[in-house]
Write an enzyme that holds these catalytic residues in place. Structure first.
Site, PDB file in Angstrom:
ATOM      1  N   ASP A 293       0.851  -1.188   0.000  1.00  0.00           N
ATOM      2  CA  ASP A 293       0.000   0.000   0.000  1.00  0.00           C
ATOM      3  C   ASP A 293       0.886   1.236   0.000  1.00  0.00           C
ATOM      4  O   ASP A 293       2.003   1.211   0.548  1.00  0.00           O
ATOM      5  CB  ASP A 293      -0.926   0.010   1.214  1.00  0.00           C
ATOM      6  CG  ASP A 293      -2.047  -1.007   1.119  1.00  0.00           C
ATOM      7  OD1 ASP A 293      -2.420  -1.386  -0.015  1.00  0.00           O
ATOM      8  OD2 ASP A 293      -2.561  -1.416   2.168  1.00  0.00           O
TER       9      ASP A 293
ATOM     10  N   ASP B 156      -6.975  -1.399  -4.397  1.00  0.00           N
ATOM     11  CA  ASP B 156      -7.983  -1.121  -3.376  1.00  0.00           C
ATOM     12  C   ASP B 156      -8.988  -0.082  -3.873  1.00  0.00           C
ATOM     13  O   ASP B 156     -10.193  -0.220  -3.659  1.00  0.00           O
ATOM     14  CB  ASP B 156      -7.335  -0.591  -2.096  1.00  0.00           C
ATOM     15  CG  ASP B 156      -6.385  -1.565  -1.438  1.00  0.00           C
ATOM     16  OD1 ASP B 156      -6.530  -2.787  -1.646  1.00  0.00           O
ATOM     17  OD2 ASP B 156      -5.484  -1.105  -0.709  1.00  0.00           O
TER      18      ASP B 156
END
Length: 170
Positions: free
Chosen positions: A110, A129
């Site tokens: 991330d 995401d």
């Protein structure tokens, strides 16, 4: 096709974060006052739910997310409404991108850090995401806002009468 594009774009961006930008060793790259590139390893699913701390848990999570991705692919294959197919494609492409990370690294990479001062409306996330979230929002919006669906031949599908409609008629 869209699922493939999302998957490829996700992997290219993650490569750029880990390779040329060296985000893992740098930690944070300040972009603008409310957005940074911040390295994070997500060992769970959404919002670090179901965190996998061991190899067995990691592979169980890979299996669970793969089963979900297969379910999305089957739904996408059977779906007739183009808007729903596009939304499912976003979800599938994002899911595959995160599954590949989990297989390759043991966690999902991330990097996108949206913040307003100390307030962070989201956890640190990635392109996959974002695509998954957008796809889910599109499906929800279509489910709640589009009441009349059409069949392939263009005829309207009859919605079942609600109990209020039946009482009104009597």
């Amino acid at each position: 096709m869209l699922a493939s594009l999302v998957f490829i774009a996700d992997q290219i961006v993650k490569y750029a974060m880990l390779g040329p930008l060296q985000l893992k060793s740098r930690g944070v790259i300040h972009i603008i006052s409310f957005f940074d590139l911040t390295y994070a390893e997500n060992r769970g699913v959404s919002m670090s739910f179901l965190t996998a701390d061991s190899d067995g848990e990691r592979w169980a999570l890979v299996g669970l997310t793969a089963v979900i991705a297969i379910g999305v692919a089957i739904w996408m294959w059977r779906e007739k409404l183009r808007g729903d197919v596009l939304a499912l494609s976003l979800i599938l492409g994002g899911a595959l991108g995160n599954i590949v990370d989990r297989v390759r690294y043991g966690y999902v990479v991330d990097y996108a850090d949206l913040h307003f001062g100390a307030f962070r409306p989201f956890y640190i996330f990635n392109l996959a995401d974002a695509c998954i979230s957008i796809g889910v929002l599109i499906l929800l919006a279509r489910a709640f806002l589009i009441s009349d669906k059409q069949t392939i031949d263009g005829t309207d599908v009859q919605q079942p009468e609600s109990s209020a409609d039946i009482v009104e008629k009597s």
